[in-house]
Design a protein around this motif. Structure first.
Motif, PDB file in Angstrom:
ATOM      1  N   LEU A 166      41.687  36.344  36.705  1.00 39.54           N
ATOM      2  CA  LEU A 166      42.376  37.041  37.882  1.00 39.54           C
ATOM      3  C   LEU A 166      43.142  38.339  37.538  1.00 39.54           C
ATOM      4  N   TYR A 167      44.085  37.230  36.734  1.00 39.67           N
ATOM      5  CA  TYR A 167      45.152  38.009  36.439  1.00 39.67           C
ATOM      6  C   TYR A 167      44.914  39.336  35.738  1.00 39.67           C
ATOM      7  N   PHE A 168      43.824  39.413  34.844  1.00 38.32           N
ATOM      8  CA  PHE A 168      43.554  40.579  33.590  1.00 38.32           C
ATOM      9  C   PHE A 168      42.892  41.704  34.925  1.00 38.32           C
ATOM     10  N   ALA A 169      42.235  41.148  35.817  1.00 36.10           N
ATOM     11  CA  ALA A 169      41.303  41.816  36.956  1.00 36.10           C
ATOM     12  C   ALA A 169      42.624  42.470  38.207  1.00 36.10           C
ATOM     13  N   PHE A 170      43.443  41.621  38.491  1.00 38.62           N
ATOM     14  CA  PHE A 170      44.400  42.283  39.429  1.00 38.62           C
ATOM     15  C   PHE A 170      45.201  43.146  38.665  1.00 38.62           C
ATOM     16  N   TYR A 171      45.887  42.897  37.882  1.00 40.16           N
ATOM     17  CA  TYR A 171      47.497  43.190  37.367  1.00 40.16           C
ATOM     18  C   TYR A 171      46.987  44.331  36.094  1.00 40.16           C
ATOM     19  N   LEU A 172      45.747  44.477  35.384  1.00 39.32           N
ATOM     20  CA  LEU A 172      45.497  44.880  34.468  1.00 39.32           C
ATOM     21  C   LEU A 172      44.704  45.869  34.291  1.00 39.32           C
ATOM     22  N   ASP A 173      44.132  46.258  35.717  1.00 37.28           N
ATOM     23  CA  ASP A 173      42.633  46.649  36.418  1.00 37.28           C
ATOM     24  C   ASP A 173      41.640  46.505  35.043  1.00 37.28           C
ATOM     25  N   HIS A 174      41.194  45.589  34.353  1.00 35.05           N
ATOM     26  CA  HIS A 174      40.712  44.661  33.707  1.00 35.05           C
ATOM     27  C   HIS A 174      39.912  44.377  33.611  1.00 35.05           C
ATOM     28  N   ILE A 175      37.890  44.382  33.426  1.00 28.27           N
ATOM     29  CA  ILE A 175      37.017  43.110  34.530  1.00 28.27           C
ATOM     30  C   ILE A 175      37.081  43.091  32.870  1.00 28.27           C
ATOM     31  N   SER A 176      37.600  41.521  32.371  1.00 26.73           N
ATOM     32  CA  SER A 176      36.835  41.246  30.772  1.00 26.73           C
ATOM     33  C   SER A 176      35.437  39.606  31.018  1.00 26.73           C
ATOM     34  N   ALA A 177      34.839  40.346  30.192  1.00 28.62           N
ATOM     35  CA  ALA A 177      33.553  40.230  31.100  1.00 28.62           C
ATOM     36  C   ALA A 177      33.424  38.857  30.002  1.00 28.62           C
ATOM     37  N   LYS A 178      33.803  38.535  28.352  1.00 27.46           N
ATOM     38  CA  LYS A 178      34.025  37.791  27.678  1.00 27.46           C
ATOM     39  C   LYS A 178      34.979  36.722  28.793  1.00 27.46           C
ATOM     40  N   LEU A 179      35.358  36.765  29.424  1.00 28.37           N
ATOM     41  CA  LEU A 179      36.362  35.702  29.564  1.00 28.37           C
ATOM     42  C   LEU A 179      34.976  34.604  30.589  1.00 28.37           C
ATOM     43  N   LEU A 180      34.193  35.995  31.606  1.00 25.06           N
ATOM     44  CA  LEU A 180      33.465  35.118  32.402  1.00 25.06           C
ATOM     45  C   LEU A 180      32.413  34.235  31.618  1.00 25.06           C
ATOM     46  N   LEU A 181      32.103  34.807  30.453  1.00 27.03           N
ATOM     47  CA  LEU A 181      31.533  34.111  29.352  1.00 27.03           C
ATOM     48  C   LEU A 181      31.656  33.041  28.480  1.00 27.03           C
ATOM     49  N   GLY A 182      32.937  33.130  28.483  1.00 25.55           N
ATOM     50  CA  GLY A 182      33.151  31.456  28.082  1.00 25.55           C
ATOM     51  C   GLY A 182      33.353  30.559  29.031  1.00 25.55           C
ATOM     52  N   ILE A 183      33.535  31.749  30.411  1.00 26.33           N
ATOM     53  CA  ILE A 183      33.791  29.750  31.284  1.00 26.33           C
ATOM     54  C   ILE A 183      32.661  29.435  31.760  1.00 26.33           C
ATOM     55  N   VAL A 184      31.240  30.768  31.550  1.00 25.61           N
ATOM     56  CA  VAL A 184      29.841  29.958  31.840  1.00 25.61           C
ATOM     57  C   VAL A 184      29.376  28.708  30.688  1.00 25.61           C
ATOM     58  N   PHE A 185      30.163  29.313  28.913  1.00 25.04           N
ATOM     59  CA  PHE A 185      29.596  28.979  28.000  1.00 25.04           C
ATOM     60  C   PHE A 185      30.098  27.389  28.084  1.00 25.04           C
ATOM     61  N   VAL A 186      31.723  27.548  28.768  1.00 26.03           N
ATOM     62  CA  VAL A 186      32.076  25.877  28.760  1.00 26.03           C
ATOM     63  C   VAL A 186      31.679  25.026  29.358  1.00 26.03           C
ATOM     64  N   PHE A 187      31.163  25.944  30.663  1.00 22.73           N
ATOM     65  CA  PHE A 187      30.925  25.104  32.160  1.00 22.73           C
ATOM     66  C   PHE A 187      29.725  24.173  31.504  1.00 22.73           C
ATOM     67  N   THR A 203      28.511  23.587  28.109  1.00 28.08           N
ATOM     68  CA  THR A 203      28.543  22.639  26.552  1.00 28.08           C
ATOM     69  C   THR A 203      29.220  21.399  27.384  1.00 28.08           C
ATOM     70  N   GLY A 204      29.864  21.009  28.076  1.00 28.59           N
ATOM     71  CA  GLY A 204      31.453  20.236  27.845  1.00 28.59           C
ATOM     72  C   GLY A 204      30.621  19.138  28.369  1.00 28.59           C
ATOM     73  N   PRO A 205      29.703  19.207  29.259  1.00 27.86           N
ATOM     74  CA  PRO A 205      28.450  17.869  29.651  1.00 27.86           C
ATOM     75  C   PRO A 205      28.116  17.151  28.751  1.00 27.86           C
ATOM     76  N   VAL A 206      27.246  18.143  27.436  1.00 26.69           N
ATOM     77  CA  VAL A 206      26.179  18.360  26.957  1.00 26.69           C
ATOM     78  C   VAL A 206      27.183  17.693  25.807  1.00 26.69           C
ATOM     79  N   ALA A 207      28.513  18.234  25.202  1.00 27.51           N
ATOM     80  CA  ALA A 207      29.097  17.548  23.899  1.00 27.51           C
ATOM     81  C   ALA A 207      29.927  15.960  24.866  1.00 27.51           C
ATOM     82  N   GLY A 208      30.115  15.504  25.709  1.00 31.25           N
ATOM     83  CA  GLY A 208      30.361  13.857  25.930  1.00 31.25           C
ATOM     84  C   GLY A 208      29.028  13.253  26.072  1.00 31.25           C
TER      85      GLY A 208
END
Lengths: 158, 123
Positions: free
Chosen positions: B60-81, B83-88
């Motif tokens: 959100l910070y990158f998107a609103f204050y630096l005008d940069h939509i970071s797709a890598k962060l979105l991908l990171g969110i999806v991956f963590v979401f 792989t987290g339970p599977v690792a547990g």
């Protein structure tokens, strides 16, 4: 279902050809027109309209997020309690889901629900062994799994 | 006009702070809880949500204050979401199969007889 998506893409491209305008906006407009057309003509398809499936997937994602929120606050509540009042245990749960894909999604969901963790899945693929933080809730947990999660997953896959 | 950036900053600050707090509390849970299975409860849920909140705040910070939509962060969110339970699950399963004992105040164990039976059939 994939045939419907392909047809929808074709309609969007035909719309772009008709307007001779190659932009994301005209693609979106064409895609929405395609959704409306396929929705109107859905009784000619042997299976359901695919947007219903998309809606079910969105609902499942929202369920994932909601469960993640609730469960982390429950776990935090147990951790910061001055005296540990938990009675952990493992209980078996028999599911009605069949394919590997459905069971994978179900066990991921269980891992994220309050106080439960999938430990093992039996060879027949129907029985899940779940480690619960509070075994007294086991009945409630299995009822909840049956009523909400299995139903949400079935809506997506069948 | 000046209020909106202020509220946005406050909101992003709260999101990141909440994520960091969840991380701290789940680390505390790792110390406090008695056996490996209960610890993996703390590690899978709260830590996953904490990381997700921090990544969302950064996005959100990158998107609103630096005008940069970071797709890598979105991908990171999806991956963590994902792989987290599977690792547990895999950690707890490996621990159970290699014979790590449950906490002595555990009340029920349905898996033990089932596992014994399937091992007997194999031999």
């Amino acid at each position: 279902m994939s045939l419907q998506i392909l047809l929808n893409l074709i309609i969007a491209f035909v719309w772009m050809f008709l307007n001779n305008e190659w932009s994301f906006l005209s693609f979106t407009v064409g895609y929405i027109i395609g959704i409306i057309l396929i929705g109107l003509l859905r009784r000619f398809w042997p299976y359901d309209f695919y947007m219903l499936k998309v809606w079910a997937v969105i609902k499942l994602l929202l369920l994932f997020l909601k469960e993640l929120m609730i469960s982390s606050f429950t776990v935090i509540g147990q951790i910061i309690r001055p005296k540990l009042a938990i009675r952990p245990g493992i209980f078996a749960y028999t599911t009605e889901l069949e394919s590997d894909w459905e069971i994978t999604v179900l066990s991921c969901l269980i891992c994220l629900t309050p106080g439960t963790l999938t430990l093992d899945i039996a060879k027949n693929g129907r029985t899940l062994y779940i480690h619960a933080m509070d075994i007294e809730d086991a009945e409630i947990i299995s009822l909840q799994i049956k009523q909400t999660f299995e139903k949400a997953i079935m809506e997506v896959t069948r | 006009m000046e209020m909106i950036p202020l509220i946005g900053e406050l909101l992003i600050g709260i999101i990141i702070l909440a994520g960091a707090l969840l991380g701290v509390l789940s680390a505390f849970g790792l110390i406090r809880l008695p056996d490996v299975y209960l610890r993996s409860h703390a590690a899978t849920k709260s830590a996953t949500l904490g990381v997700l909140l921090i990544l969302t705040g950064a996005f959100l910070y990158f998107a609103f204050y630096l005008d940069h939509i970071s797709a890598k962060l979105l991908l990171g969110i999806v991956f963590v979401f994902i792989t987290g339970p599977v690792a547990g699950h895999l950690n707890a399963r490996a621990a159970y199969r290699s014979g790590v004992a449950l906490w002595e105040r555990s009340v029920q164990d349905d898996l033990k007889p089932a596992l014994k039976k399937s091992r007997k059939e194999k031999h």
